[in-house]
Design an enzyme around this catalytic site. Structure first.
Site, PDB file in Angstrom:
ATOM      1  N   HIS A  28      41.614  37.175  36.296  1.00 26.40           N
ATOM      2  CA  HIS A  28      40.895  36.662  37.380  1.00 26.40           C
ATOM      3  C   HIS A  28      39.245  36.628  36.975  1.00 26.40           C
ATOM      4  CE1 HIS A  28      38.898  36.487  41.114  1.00 26.40           C
ATOM      5  NE2 HIS A  28      38.515  37.927  40.947  1.00 26.40           N
ATOM      6  N   HIS A  52      32.613  41.289  37.738  1.00 27.85           N
ATOM      7  CA  HIS A  52      32.331  41.756  39.143  1.00 27.85           C
ATOM      8  C   HIS A  52      33.226  42.909  39.693  1.00 27.85           C
ATOM      9  CE1 HIS A  52      35.636  38.731  39.668  1.00 27.85           C
ATOM     10  NE2 HIS A  52      35.616  39.277  40.737  1.00 27.85           N
ATOM     11  N   GLU A  56      34.504  48.222  41.331  1.00 22.77           N
ATOM     12  CA  GLU A  56      35.107  48.457  42.602  1.00 22.77           C
ATOM     13  C   GLU A  56      36.715  48.789  42.029  1.00 22.77           C
ATOM     14  OE1 GLU A  56      36.640  44.981  45.421  1.00 22.77           O
ATOM     15  OE2 GLU A  56      34.601  44.934  45.265  1.00 22.77           O
ATOM     16  N   ASP A  57      37.198  48.343  40.963  1.00 20.57           N
ATOM     17  CA  ASP A  57      38.435  48.703  40.646  1.00 20.57           C
ATOM     18  C   ASP A  57      38.817  49.514  39.360  1.00 20.57           C
ATOM     19  OD1 ASP A  57      38.989  46.957  42.777  1.00 20.57           O
ATOM     20  OD2 ASP A  57      39.307  45.323  41.846  1.00 20.57           O
ATOM     21  N   ASP A 114      34.158  33.939  42.692  1.00 19.76           N
ATOM     22  CA  ASP A 114      35.342  34.849  42.936  1.00 19.76           C
ATOM     23  C   ASP A 114      36.185  34.532  43.959  1.00 19.76           C
ATOM     24  OD1 ASP A 114      36.761  37.448  43.131  1.00 19.76           O
ATOM     25  OD2 ASP A 114      35.268  37.975  44.672  1.00 19.76           O
TER      26      ASP A 114
END
Length: 190
Positions: A28, A52, A56-57, A114
């Site tokens: 991704h 990106h 967050e992950d 994204d």
């Protein structure tokens, strides 16, 4: 720096898979980077595209990104990073919409890329699984539609007549395809 970002993101996302699939997650961010490369975006945007989702992950921090890739890239990544997942989906999405209303347009470009990659994946999954595709999300189709249409309003207002208009146009087309009222009649051409 581009290859360093690929290595950095690959290590950060090691062992992660795309939601509801066996596809390695790193594909991704690489897809996002390819979209930005194809649109002739500047290197900091491409690097931010690769990174990106790391804050967050993964355990990666913005400070870590700034130390490795500089303030500009860290600012771009921060602009597309949702609040932590302990907050509700609605809070996180509303927060992002508010932030994108005032973010620099370079941040919106990364966000568009994204969304393009995500929507391509979603349309391919829909072809394989039909309406069951919505079950992998924490919120139903109508909530997803609301969020993407809200993004479209921001992108249209902020990105029209900018170098990033082609990114906006592609997202807009995909949102219309994916969230059409009669999904069985939709033609998905990712």
């Amino acid at each position: 720096m581009l290859f360093e970002a690929v290595e950095f993101a690959t290590l950060a996302h090691k062992g992660q898979f795309r939601k509801g699939s066996k596809v390695p997650y790193i594909l991704h961010p690489l897809g996002v980077a390819k979209i930005l490369i194809d649109k002739n975006c500047a290197q900091p945007l491409i690097i931010a595209g690769i990174l990106h989702d790391t804050v967050e992950d993964t355990p990666v921090t913005l400070a870590g990104i700034e130390a490795e890739f500089g303030e500009v890239v860290a600012r771009l990544v921060a602009g597309v990073t949702e609040p932590e997942k302990s907050y509700s989906w609605e809070y996180r999405k509303n927060h992002m919409l508010t932030e994108l209303e005032r973010a620099p347009i370079d941040v919106l470009a990364v966000s568009c890329a994204d969304k393009i990659d995500n929507l391509h994946s979603l349309s391919q999954d829909y072809e394989k699984h039909g309406e069951a595709v919505w079950e992998k999300f924490s919120r139903p189709r109508e909530s997803q539609k609301w969020y993407h249409e809200s993004l479209m309003r921001i992108f249209e207002k902020r990105l029209s007549d900018t170098p990033y208009t082609p990114l906006f146009n592609e997202v807009q087309q995909l949102v219309q395809q994916v969230f059409t009222a009669d999904m069985d009649a939709a033609v998905f051409k990712p």
